[in-house]
Structure formats: structure tokens, C-alpha cells
Design an enzyme around this catalytic site. Structure first.
Site, short mmCIF file in Angstrom:
data_model
loop_
_atom_site.label_atom_id
_atom_site.label_comp_id
_atom_site.label_asym_id
_atom_site.label_seq_id
_atom_site.Cartn_x
_atom_site.Cartn_y
_atom_site.Cartn_z
N MET A 14 0.87 -1.17 0.00
CA MET A 14 0.00 0.00 0.00
C MET A 14 0.91 1.22 0.00
O MET A 14 1.71 1.40 0.91
CB MET A 14 -0.87 -0.05 1.26
N SER A 15 0.84 2.03 -1.04
CA SER A 15 1.77 3.15 -1.20
C SER A 15 1.63 4.15 -0.06
O SER A 15 0.57 4.31 0.55
CB SER A 15 1.52 3.86 -2.53
N GLN A 16 2.72 4.87 0.20
CA GLN A 16 2.68 5.91 1.22
C GLN A 16 1.70 7.00 0.80
O GLN A 16 1.53 7.30 -0.37
CB GLN A 16 4.07 6.49 1.48
#
Length: 219
Positions: free
Chosen positions: A65-67
Site C-alpha cells: 500500500m503506497s505511502q
């Protein structure tokens, strides 16, 4: 919508939005969309204390899950309006699609992992998001049955943009996607499809999981 947030959690979310502004996110619509989506709902319970940290987090099926700052920057690059139809390739937790749903008329998101799609769709239902639908499929092929799209967001890296995605993009439409080898630092690009050709702008260096053809046989 009831997310069961305490006052402390609401304050944490406000600090989260302030942090995004400090990292250069200026689009008020994007900031508001990210304020509306409770990120802890999309994070593994064991990691929820990090939900509003600006870090990438692991999710099931070996994905990430991307920042938040990258989610916001990619969303800004799409230049969304309320009448747009959006295809997202790489549903993951469903967080990014939920953000997009507050900015576009319709969001179609596809992932190769059945379990991720099922979990994401359940989260959309909890939040009452009626304009976003998740499908299991081969993201490299797009979603021809729901095409064409005004915007396409790809959250996995490949050496080049799959032709099927370009074909399903309207003229004047935008694709935002990381390009490069999976084991290397990649470049996030903004591709605009025009009648006279195309333009491609390099935005930033990033690191994403690879875009893998086909739907997963398991998971």
C-alpha cells in the site's frame, strides 16, 4: 457513513492532511478526498498505528500500500474532474480507489488477486461508495467492457504502458503509471493521449511492485 472514529482518531486524520500539505500537495480536492477516506480501514489491524504515517505498508498477496504522499501526488497528476470515468489497475487494499471515488463520476478497479478484490469491495460497501466497482482480471488488458476511460491509474510497474490501456483511453485522456524494471528504481510518468500524437512527462522516481499479466490462479 459511520467509521467509528474517536475524537483522537479524527485529530490524527487532520494532522495527516496537514502533513500532506507540508509535503507539497496543493490540490484542495485531493486533500479533501484523502480526508474523507479513513485509511486505518484499509490497513492490517497489526499495522493500524502506522496508518497515517507517510510510509508504504505491506498488504496480503505480497503487495504493498503506497505511502499517502505518493497516493496524493499520483492523484493530483490525474487532474480529475467530477465527470470523469477512471480505471485503476492494481486494486490492492482499495484505498486509492476509495480516494478516487470522491473525485470522479465512476471508478473501475481491477486486480489479479481475488482475495484483495473481495476485501476491497467489502470496504467500499462499508463506506457506502456506490460509484466504485472492483473486478478480478488481467490488469494489462484493462477493462474493455467498461471502456473508454478519461483517466487510467496503474499502481504497478512495467517497461512500457500496455497497448490495451492506451487503446481504452479517450483522446485527451491521461495515464499515470510507473515505468521501469521491477528490480530497479522506476519513473512515474504522466501520459496524455492526443489526436496528433502523445506527450509523456516524467514526474518522479518511485518503486512499485511489477505489473504481472493474468489473473492469479490462487489467492
Amino acid at each position: 457513513m459511520s467509521t467509528g472514529e474517536s475524537e483522537g482518531e479524527q485529530a490524527e486524520r487532520m494532522a495527516f492532511i496537514l502533513g500532506l500539505r507540508q509535503r507539497g500537495i496543493r490540490d484542495v480536492g485531493v486533500l479533501r478526498a484523502m480526508e474523507l477516506v479513513p485509511r486505518p480501514l484499509f490497513v492490517d489491524p497489526a499495522l493500524r498505528r502506522h496508518a497515517y504515517d507517510d510510509v508504504a505498508l505491506p498488504i496480503a498477496c505480497g503487495q504493498t500500500m503506497s505511502q499517502p504522499s505518493l497516493v496524493a501526488a499520483m492523484t493530483e497528476a490525474l487532474s480529475l474532474t467530477a465527470d470523469h470515468s477512471v480505471l485503476e489497475v492494481g486494486t490492492g487494499s482499495g484505498y486509492h480507489a476509495a480516494v478516487l471515488s470522491h473525485l470522479a463520476a465512476r471508478v473501475v478497479t481491477v486486480d489479479r488477486y481475488r482475495s484483495l478484490v473481495a476485501e476491497a469491495q467489502a470496504r467500499f460497501e462499508v463506506l457506502g461508495l456506490r460509484n466504485v466497482t472492483a473486478y478480478v482480471g488481467d490488469g494489462t488488458l484493462g477493462m474493455p467492457a467498461r471502456a473508454p476511460f478519461d483517466r487510467i491509474l496503474v499502481t504497478a510497474a512495467a517497461p512500457d504502458i500496455p497497448f490495451a490501456l492506451i487503446d481504452q483511453l479517450k483522446f485527451g485522456g491521461v495515464i499515470v503509471m510507473p515505468l521501469g524494471a521491477p528490480e530497479e528504481i522506476q519513473t512515474l510518468v504522466r501520459y496524455v493521449k492526443e489526436q496528433s500524437g502523445r506527450t509523456r512527462t516524467e514526474l518522479m522516481k518511485v518503486r512499485f511492485v511489477p505489473l504481472i499479466p493474468g489473473a492469479a490462479a490462487t489467492l
